[in-house]
Design a protein around this motif. Structure first.
Motif, mmCIF file in Angstrom:
data_model
loop_
_atom_site.group_PDB
_atom_site.id
_atom_site.type_symbol
_atom_site.label_atom_id
_atom_site.label_comp_id
_atom_site.label_asym_id
_atom_site.label_seq_id
_atom_site.Cartn_x
_atom_site.Cartn_y
_atom_site.Cartn_z
ATOM 1 N N ARG A 187 -11.289 4.672 3.972
ATOM 2 C CA ARG A 187 -9.963 5.055 3.486
ATOM 3 C C ARG A 187 -9.963 6.498 3.025
ATOM 4 O O ARG A 187 -10.830 6.939 2.278
ATOM 5 C CB ARG A 187 -9.538 4.135 2.341
ATOM 6 N N ARG B 34 0.825 -1.205 0.000
ATOM 7 C CA ARG B 34 0.000 0.000 0.000
ATOM 8 C C ARG B 34 0.863 1.260 0.000
ATOM 9 O O ARG B 34 0.582 2.212 -0.735
ATOM 10 C CB ARG B 34 -0.920 -0.007 1.227
ATOM 11 N N CYS C 166 1.400 5.800 6.390
ATOM 12 C CA CYS C 166 0.155 5.129 6.772
ATOM 13 C C CYS C 166 -0.126 5.400 8.253
ATOM 14 O O CYS C 166 0.729 5.896 8.988
ATOM 15 C CB CYS C 166 0.222 3.625 6.508
ATOM 16 N N ASP D 52 -2.028 7.916 3.795
ATOM 17 C CA ASP D 52 -3.142 6.968 3.727
ATOM 18 C C ASP D 52 -3.516 6.647 5.171
ATOM 19 O O ASP D 52 -2.699 6.143 5.936
ATOM 20 C CB ASP D 52 -2.685 5.703 2.982
#
Length: 318
Positions: A135, A100, A115, A202
């Motif tokens: 998200r 990711r 993240c 994210d």
């Protein structure tokens, strides 16, 4: 593209296998894992060798003890990837974390991808799985990211929940300061972000930060005083980089940290020289540069009477 994962290791046998297995099980397979054994005296080196013997992506570097910054710097020197991530040996990561972070950094053409993280506690035997969240992806320029790091519930100034462009680090000769024991990662993040054109975040919590009694960040530790050196260096960097707009934000953070260290040092009856230095630090910056009203008043009171400030703090009056 190859992603380098650096794991600085010192006497981490209790949690190390879980950490390394979580890295081994990443859905993104094109990784090299540099395990830097920083003079461990337990079975950490043995565990590292077992992983290296079974998985060619894992490499062991054995060195004399020099601290986490020293170990991370060795990892940077030996790294071959296009991007680099640092994972602490007592933590673990979800299987999709590197994939990711990598896909996000490429999609948004950024220099750093970040993240979210989850706090784990040693007394909770249940390993939490990835929390279902809506998200959300945000992009920041360097000023926005540096400001965001100090906000409550932000992505913070940790290195372990971030993927960095290795070229950005090496071109600008950025290293961890080996003389700083606390907030060295905040300093490193600030240095890299000051050179970055774009940062992407994210909010998916892929990193699991494990809190236990051996964490340097848990409770009060006299080594935390070096955090003031880190923050002061950041303030100077902001000046040199032409983003002095953030100076007051980091000066406020400095004064907040200094007052906390001062009061805790008095509580444990620390060395008088340490306490006196922390008292002197109360006058390092002008009160007009402190943005928070609460910290402004605490600093003003501490300047007038440390004893009264401690009395109120001990009674949780401030």
């Amino acid at each position: 593209m190859l992603v380098t994962i650096v794991v600085p290791i010192y006497n981490s046998e209790k949690f190390l296998s879980r950490c390394l297995k979580s890295i081994q099980n990443q859905t993104y397979k094109n990784i090299e894992v540099i395990m830097v054994n920083d003079g461990s005296q337990d079975n950490s080196l043995k565990i590292c060798l077992e992983f290296a013997n079974k998985d060619s992506r894992f490499t062991v570097i054995n060195k004399e003890n020099g601290g986490v910054s020293s170990a991370r710097n060795v990892g940077i020197e030996k790294a071959n990837g296009e991007y680099i991530n640092f994972i602490d040996p007592d933590d673990w990561i979800d299987n999709a974390m590197i994939e990711r972070l990598y896909s996000t950094i490429k999609k948004y053409n950024s220099d750093i991808s970040i993240c979210n993280y989850v706090k784990e506690y040693v007394y909770n035997d249940e390993q939490k799985q990835l929390i279902n969240v809506d998200r959300l992806i945000k992009t920041y320029d360097r000023i926005q990211a540096l400001n965001e790091m100090l906000k409550p519930n932000s992505f913070k100034g940790f290195v372990w929940n971030k993927l960095f462009s290795l070229n950005l680090i090496k071109e600008n000769k950025i290293k961890f300061d080996e003389n700083i024991n606390f907030c060295e990662d905040l300093l490193f993040c600030c240095e890299t972000m000051l050179k970055a054109k774009k940062i992407v975040y994210d909010n998916s919590p892929f990193y699991h930060y494990f809190i236990h009694s051996n964490n340097i960040t848990s409770g009060f530790n006299i080594k935390k005083i070096s955090s003031l050196d880190a923050i002061e260096k950041i303030i100077n960097l902001l000046d040199k980089s032409g983003v002095s707009i953030l100076k007051k934000t980091y000066i406020t953070y400095y004064m907040h940290m200094n007052i906390s260290l001062l009061l805790n040092s008095i509580k444990i009856n620390a060395n008088k020289n340490v306490i006196n230095q922390l008292k002197m630090n109360l006058f390092k910056y002008r009160l007009t540069e402190v943005r928070s009203k609460k910290i402004f008043l605490s600093c003003l009171l501490s300047r007038l009477s440390t004893k009264l400030t401690y009395f109120l703090w001990a009674g949780r009056g401030i």
